[in-house]
Motif scaffolding. Structure first.
Motif, mmCIF file in Angstrom:
data_model
loop_
_atom_site.group_PDB
_atom_site.id
_atom_site.type_symbol
_atom_site.label_atom_id
_atom_site.label_comp_id
_atom_site.label_asym_id
_atom_site.label_seq_id
_atom_site.Cartn_x
_atom_site.Cartn_y
_atom_site.Cartn_z
ATOM 1 N N ARG A 55 2.513 -22.799 -12.132
ATOM 2 C CA ARG A 55 2.257 -22.617 -10.652
ATOM 3 C C ARG A 55 3.237 -22.190 -9.889
ATOM 4 N NH1 ARG A 55 -0.130 -28.500 -9.651
ATOM 5 N NH2 ARG A 55 -0.836 -27.659 -7.723
ATOM 6 N N LYS A 56 2.991 -21.554 -8.838
ATOM 7 C CA LYS A 56 3.758 -20.596 -7.983
ATOM 8 C C LYS A 56 3.365 -21.108 -6.518
ATOM 9 C CE LYS A 56 5.308 -16.108 -7.528
ATOM 10 N NZ LYS A 56 5.326 -14.785 -7.799
ATOM 11 N N PHE A 57 4.482 -21.158 -5.729
ATOM 12 C CA PHE A 57 4.519 -21.834 -4.373
ATOM 13 C C PHE A 57 5.521 -20.726 -3.471
ATOM 14 C CE2 PHE A 57 3.959 -25.103 -7.091
ATOM 15 C CZ PHE A 57 2.602 -25.796 -6.445
ATOM 16 N N LEU A 58 5.158 -20.692 -2.179
ATOM 17 C CA LEU A 58 5.914 -20.116 -1.198
ATOM 18 C C LEU A 58 6.889 -21.063 -0.816
ATOM 19 C CD1 LEU A 58 3.806 -18.204 1.281
ATOM 20 C CD2 LEU A 58 4.999 -17.012 -0.514
ATOM 21 N N LEU A 87 11.693 -27.826 -14.612
ATOM 22 C CA LEU A 87 12.553 -26.991 -13.971
ATOM 23 C C LEU A 87 11.971 -26.044 -13.141
ATOM 24 C CD1 LEU A 87 15.354 -25.350 -16.346
ATOM 25 C CD2 LEU A 87 15.696 -26.929 -14.654
ATOM 26 N N ALA A 88 12.310 -26.118 -11.718
ATOM 27 C CA ALA A 88 11.527 -25.329 -10.814
ATOM 28 C C ALA A 88 12.538 -24.153 -10.660
ATOM 29 C CB ALA A 88 11.615 -25.920 -9.338
ATOM 30 N N TYR A 89 11.816 -22.934 -10.651
ATOM 31 C CA TYR A 89 12.639 -21.558 -10.534
ATOM 32 C C TYR A 89 12.328 -20.951 -8.813
ATOM 33 C CZ TYR A 89 12.764 -21.986 -15.343
ATOM 34 O OH TYR A 89 12.956 -22.522 -16.682
ATOM 35 N N VAL A 90 13.489 -21.195 -8.090
ATOM 36 C CA VAL A 90 13.439 -20.493 -6.823
ATOM 37 C C VAL A 90 14.045 -19.035 -6.907
ATOM 38 C CG1 VAL A 90 14.341 -20.754 -4.473
ATOM 39 C CG2 VAL A 90 13.923 -22.869 -5.845
ATOM 40 N N ASP A 91 13.133 -18.206 -6.643
ATOM 41 C CA ASP A 91 13.472 -16.994 -6.441
ATOM 42 C C ASP A 91 13.475 -16.347 -5.137
ATOM 43 O OD1 ASP A 91 13.263 -16.631 -9.313
ATOM 44 O OD2 ASP A 91 11.173 -15.955 -9.268
ATOM 45 N N VAL A 92 14.685 -15.721 -4.978
ATOM 46 C CA VAL A 92 15.169 -15.272 -3.478
ATOM 47 C C VAL A 92 15.150 -13.928 -3.841
ATOM 48 C CG1 VAL A 92 16.718 -15.216 -1.840
ATOM 49 C CG2 VAL A 92 16.416 -17.314 -2.840
ATOM 50 N N TYR A 93 14.294 -13.239 -3.150
ATOM 51 C CA TYR A 93 14.043 -11.562 -3.467
ATOM 52 C C TYR A 93 14.909 -10.841 -2.384
ATOM 53 C CZ TYR A 93 9.799 -12.809 -5.921
ATOM 54 O OH TYR A 93 8.928 -13.319 -6.782
ATOM 55 N N GLU A 94 15.205 -9.873 -2.882
ATOM 56 C CA GLU A 94 16.667 -8.926 -2.387
ATOM 57 C C GLU A 94 15.866 -7.595 -1.979
ATOM 58 O OE1 GLU A 94 19.809 -8.990 -4.754
ATOM 59 O OE2 GLU A 94 19.648 -11.208 -5.040
ATOM 60 N N GLN A 95 16.667 -6.723 -1.338
ATOM 61 C CA GLN A 95 16.563 -5.191 -1.047
ATOM 62 C C GLN A 95 15.037 -5.416 -0.186
ATOM 63 O OE1 GLN A 95 16.480 -3.242 -4.812
ATOM 64 N NE2 GLN A 95 18.894 -3.407 -4.908
ATOM 65 N N ASN A 96 14.034 -4.442 -0.488
ATOM 66 C CA ASN A 96 12.973 -4.309 0.048
ATOM 67 C C ASN A 96 11.909 -5.512 0.179
ATOM 68 O OD1 ASN A 96 12.311 -3.892 -2.352
ATOM 69 N ND2 ASN A 96 10.324 -2.731 -1.860
ATOM 70 N N LEU A 97 12.325 -6.493 -0.464
ATOM 71 C CA LEU A 97 11.660 -7.819 -0.509
ATOM 72 C C LEU A 97 12.238 -8.906 0.075
ATOM 73 C CD1 LEU A 97 9.971 -7.732 -4.176
ATOM 74 C CD2 LEU A 97 8.725 -7.182 -1.938
ATOM 75 N N VAL A 135 6.927 -23.142 -11.294
ATOM 76 C CA VAL A 135 7.091 -24.394 -12.096
ATOM 77 C C VAL A 135 6.531 -23.894 -13.368
ATOM 78 C CG1 VAL A 135 7.001 -26.903 -12.668
ATOM 79 C CG2 VAL A 135 7.578 -25.749 -10.335
ATOM 80 N N GLU A 136 7.177 -23.900 -14.520
ATOM 81 C CA GLU A 136 6.191 -23.684 -15.837
ATOM 82 C C GLU A 136 6.147 -25.033 -16.358
ATOM 83 O OE1 GLU A 136 8.304 -20.899 -18.163
ATOM 84 O OE2 GLU A 136 8.357 -19.381 -16.571
ATOM 85 N N PHE A 137 4.968 -25.040 -17.286
ATOM 86 C CA PHE A 137 4.550 -26.348 -17.847
ATOM 87 C C PHE A 137 4.259 -26.290 -19.384
ATOM 88 C CE2 PHE A 137 3.732 -26.440 -13.458
ATOM 89 C CZ PHE A 137 3.931 -27.680 -12.984
ATOM 90 N N PRO A 138 4.536 -27.255 -20.218
ATOM 91 C CA PRO A 138 4.259 -27.143 -21.454
ATOM 92 C C PRO A 138 2.508 -27.185 -21.957
ATOM 93 C CG PRO A 138 4.971 -29.151 -21.079
ATOM 94 C CD PRO A 138 5.108 -28.373 -19.891
ATOM 95 N N SER A 139 1.793 -27.675 -21.040
ATOM 96 C CA SER A 139 0.266 -27.821 -20.948
ATOM 97 C C SER A 139 -0.354 -27.597 -19.681
ATOM 98 C CB SER A 139 -0.294 -29.101 -21.537
ATOM 99 O OG SER A 139 0.214 -30.015 -20.610
#
Length: 158
Positions: A7-10, A98-108, A116-120
């Motif tokens: 699942r993905k969130f802003l 684990l939650a993966y927080v992605d901070v985009y760079e350059q033009n983003l 958040v990735e899940f086993p099921s």
């Protein structure tokens, strides 16, 4: 087949919670098709991968990832011209996931998401996001990395 369930969130707040790991990511797309299939090339913290993902809808899809050498990465990287992004990934512990927080760079620059990735799929459906997560964007084509790599932030415009 390996299945990616996420699942993905802003992320709208300024602070990134304390991370257990922080890794730079260079990512480019060799191929993207209308049915949601993508071939991605990625270097994350010095490790290189070629990934094929298949499927469009919901929060699960087929994902096969293979390690590639640095020289293979360098040979393939030019094929991603015009379809690249750079981000820093902060891995944040949330109870048993684990939650993966992605901070985009350059033009983003300015865009921040959390996945958040899940086993099921059952665990994915049962997940209650913490207060620091922003709106959910799971399944939104506008925020798929493959689209952001090609269209930039204009992909997120309505």
């Amino acid at each position: 087949m390996p299945l990616e369930i996420e699942r993905k969130f802003l992320l709208e707040g300024e602070a990134v919670p304390s991370a257990v790991a922080t890794e730079p990511i260079e990512q480019g797309y060799i191929a993207v098709t209308g049915d949601g299939t993508e071939v991605r090339l990625r270097r994350i913290a010095g490790n290189c991968f070629l990934t094929v993902k298949r499927g469009k809808g919901g929060f699960s899809r087929i994902e096969v990832e293979l390690s590639v050498t640095d020289s293979e990465f360098e040979e393939l990287w030019p094929a991603t011209a015009g379809a690249r992004l750079v981000k820093t990934r902060h891995s944040v512990r949330l109870d048993d996931v684990l939650a993966y927080v992605d901070v985009y760079e350059q033009n983003l620059s300015g865009l921040r998401t959390v996945e958040v990735e899940f086993p099921s799929e059952e665990l994915a459906r049962a997940f209650t996001p913490p207060d620091w997560f922003g709106p959910e964007i799971t399944g939104s084509d506008r925020y798929k990395n493959r689209r952001l790599a090609v269209e930039g932030l204009s992909a997120t415009a309505v």
